[in-house]
Design a protein around this motif. Sequence first.
Motif, PDB file in Angstrom:
ATOM      1  N   ARG A   1       0.833  -1.207   0.000  1.00 36.34           N
ATOM      2  CA  ARG A   1       0.000   0.000   0.000  1.00 36.34           C
ATOM      3  C   ARG A   1       0.867   1.256   0.000  1.00 36.34           C
ATOM      4  O   ARG A   1       0.599   2.214  -0.743  1.00 36.34           O
ATOM      5  CB  ARG A   1      -0.910  -0.008   1.228  1.00 36.34           C
ATOM      6  N   LEU A   2       1.924   1.260   0.813  1.00 42.87           N
ATOM      7  CA  LEU A   2       2.799   2.419   0.876  1.00 42.87           C
ATOM      8  C   LEU A   2       3.549   2.635  -0.435  1.00 42.87           C
ATOM      9  O   LEU A   2       3.745   3.767  -0.867  1.00 42.87           O
ATOM     10  CB  LEU A   2       3.786   2.291   2.041  1.00 42.87           C
ATOM     11  N   ARG A   3       3.961   1.549  -1.081  1.00 43.91           N
ATOM     12  CA  ARG A   3       4.629   1.685  -2.384  1.00 43.91           C
ATOM     13  C   ARG A   3       3.677   2.256  -3.426  1.00 43.91           C
ATOM     14  O   ARG A   3       4.063   3.092  -4.248  1.00 43.91           O
ATOM     15  CB  ARG A   3       5.173   0.338  -2.844  1.00 43.91           C
ATOM     16  N   HIS A   4       2.435   1.803  -3.366  1.00 46.70           N
ATOM     17  CA  HIS A   4       1.416   2.340  -4.286  1.00 46.70           C
ATOM     18  C   HIS A   4       1.190   3.831  -4.013  1.00 46.70           C
ATOM     19  O   HIS A   4       1.091   4.638  -4.936  1.00 46.70           O
ATOM     20  CB  HIS A   4       0.114   1.558  -4.151  1.00 46.70           C
ATOM     21  N   LEU A   5       1.117   4.184  -2.719  1.00 47.89           N
ATOM     22  CA  LEU A   5       0.933   5.596  -2.357  1.00 47.89           C
ATOM     23  C   LEU A   5       2.124   6.443  -2.802  1.00 47.89           C
ATOM     24  O   LEU A   5       1.954   7.569  -3.268  1.00 47.89           O
ATOM     25  CB  LEU A   5       0.742   5.742  -0.853  1.00 47.89           C
ATOM     26  N   ILE A   6       3.318   5.910  -2.669  1.00 51.16           N
ATOM     27  CA  ILE A   6       4.512   6.639  -3.098  1.00 51.16           C
ATOM     28  C   ILE A   6       4.446   6.918  -4.595  1.00 51.16           C
ATOM     29  O   ILE A   6       4.742   8.026  -5.054  1.00 51.16           O
ATOM     30  CB  ILE A   6       5.792   5.863  -2.725  1.00 51.16           C
ATOM     31  N   ASN A   7       4.039   5.912  -5.380  1.00 48.79           N
ATOM     32  CA  ASN A   7       3.911   6.127  -6.823  1.00 48.79           C
ATOM     33  C   ASN A   7       2.844   7.163  -7.138  1.00 48.79           C
ATOM     34  O   ASN A   7       3.033   8.021  -8.013  1.00 48.79           O
ATOM     35  CB  ASN A   7       3.586   4.805  -7.527  1.00 48.79           C
TER      36      ASN A   7
ATOM     37  N   ILE B   1       1.769   9.612  -5.142  1.00 45.74           N
ATOM     38  CA  ILE B   1       2.231  10.933  -4.694  1.00 45.74           C
ATOM     39  C   ILE B   1       3.211  11.516  -5.703  1.00 45.74           C
ATOM     40  O   ILE B   1       3.125  12.697  -6.072  1.00 45.74           O
ATOM     41  CB  ILE B   1       2.874  10.824  -3.294  1.00 45.74           C
ATOM     42  N   GLN B   2       4.137  10.695  -6.171  1.00 42.06           N
ATOM     43  CA  GLN B   2       5.123  11.169  -7.151  1.00 42.06           C
ATOM     44  C   GLN B   2       4.436  11.598  -8.445  1.00 42.06           C
ATOM     45  O   GLN B   2       4.788  12.617  -9.036  1.00 42.06           O
ATOM     46  CB  GLN B   2       6.149  10.067  -7.427  1.00 42.06           C
ATOM     47  N   LYS B   3       3.434  10.839  -8.873  1.00 38.38           N
ATOM     48  CA  LYS B   3       2.710  11.162 -10.100  1.00 38.38           C
ATOM     49  C   LYS B   3       1.956  12.486  -9.966  1.00 38.38           C
ATOM     50  O   LYS B   3       2.029  13.347 -10.846  1.00 38.38           O
ATOM     51  CB  LYS B   3       1.740  10.036 -10.441  1.00 38.38           C
ATOM     52  N   VAL B   4       1.256  12.673  -8.841  1.00 42.45           N
ATOM     53  CA  VAL B   4       0.505  13.907  -8.621  1.00 42.45           C
ATOM     54  C   VAL B   4       1.447  15.097  -8.498  1.00 42.45           C
ATOM     55  O   VAL B   4       1.192  16.171  -9.047  1.00 42.45           O
ATOM     56  CB  VAL B   4      -0.383  13.787  -7.356  1.00 42.45           C
ATOM     57  N   TYR B   5       2.556  14.915  -7.808  1.00 43.86           N
ATOM     58  CA  TYR B   5       3.543  15.985  -7.628  1.00 43.86           C
ATOM     59  C   TYR B   5       4.104  16.430  -8.975  1.00 43.86           C
ATOM     60  O   TYR B   5       4.219  17.619  -9.255  1.00 43.86           O
ATOM     61  CB  TYR B   5       4.655  15.491  -6.701  1.00 43.86           C
TER      62      TYR B   5
ATOM     63  N   TYR C   1      -6.276  15.487  -2.990  1.00 46.62           N
ATOM     64  CA  TYR C   1      -6.337  14.905  -4.335  1.00 46.62           C
ATOM     65  C   TYR C   1      -6.446  13.385  -4.266  1.00 46.62           C
ATOM     66  O   TYR C   1      -7.275  12.779  -4.950  1.00 46.62           O
ATOM     67  CB  TYR C   1      -5.103  15.326  -5.132  1.00 46.62           C
ATOM     68  N   LEU C   2      -5.606  12.769  -3.437  1.00 52.04           N
ATOM     69  CA  LEU C   2      -5.622  11.305  -3.328  1.00 52.04           C
ATOM     70  C   LEU C   2      -6.955  10.798  -2.787  1.00 52.04           C
ATOM     71  O   LEU C   2      -7.497   9.810  -3.276  1.00 52.04           O
ATOM     72  CB  LEU C   2      -4.483  10.825  -2.425  1.00 52.04           C
TER      73      LEU C   2
ATOM     74  N   LYS D   1      -0.911  12.983   7.626  1.00 50.45           N
ATOM     75  CA  LYS D   1       0.377  12.728   8.272  1.00 50.45           C
ATOM     76  C   LYS D   1       1.169  11.655   7.527  1.00 50.45           C
ATOM     77  O   LYS D   1       2.393  11.730   7.434  1.00 50.45           O
ATOM     78  CB  LYS D   1       0.161  12.315   9.726  1.00 50.45           C
ATOM     79  N   CYS D   2       0.460  10.680   6.974  1.00 49.52           N
ATOM     80  CA  CYS D   2       1.125   9.638   6.183  1.00 49.52           C
ATOM     81  C   CYS D   2       1.708  10.234   4.904  1.00 49.52           C
ATOM     82  O   CYS D   2       2.839   9.943   4.532  1.00 49.52           O
ATOM     83  CB  CYS D   2       0.123   8.535   5.856  1.00 49.52           C
ATOM     84  N   VAL D   3       0.924  11.102   4.248  1.00 50.38           N
ATOM     85  CA  VAL D   3       1.414  11.752   3.021  1.00 50.38           C
ATOM     86  C   VAL D   3       2.600  12.643   3.344  1.00 50.38           C
ATOM     87  O   VAL D   3       3.597  12.666   2.609  1.00 50.38           O
ATOM     88  CB  VAL D   3       0.273  12.555   2.351  1.00 50.38           C
ATOM     89  N   TYR D   4       2.530  13.355   4.464  1.00 55.18           N
ATOM     90  CA  TYR D   4       3.643  14.221   4.875  1.00 55.18           C
ATOM     91  C   TYR D   4       4.911  13.399   5.095  1.00 55.18           C
ATOM     92  O   TYR D   4       5.996  13.770   4.643  1.00 55.18           O
ATOM     93  CB  TYR D   4       3.248  14.963   6.149  1.00 55.18           C
TER      94      TYR D   4
END
Length: 113
Positions: free
Chosen positions: A20-26, A28-32, A47-48, A59-62
């Motif tokens: 889940r965290l790897r998916h979130l990292i991808n 976040i990077q895409k949106v950024y 956005y997410l 806090k997780c996104v931060y």
Amino acid sequence: MSRSGYYKWVKRKPTKTEKRLRHLINCIQKVYDEHKGIYGYRRITIYLNHYLNASVNHKCVYRLMRLLELKAVIRRKRYTYKPHKPQHIAENVLNREFQVDYKAMGVLLTDIT
């Protein structure tokens, strides 16, 4: 660390949380990158949660953005000053002669600073 412990760690399968965290990292990077670095962690969280239905805490996104070393680009404020000429220019009646006879309401002066 023992040799067997190391190889056990290397061969282990990622947990649901890691996936889940790897998916979130991808994401976040895409949106950024999509928004050219303007979005910070608050707007990326919105956005997410809204568009990707991720249900993630700010806090997780931060934390993940700090891990990826992503920061929002702070845009400079634009000042819109338009130079203009005054519409009405008062006549120079006194010609810097401030010593005049004292009449009631004869000469009125002010200082604009």
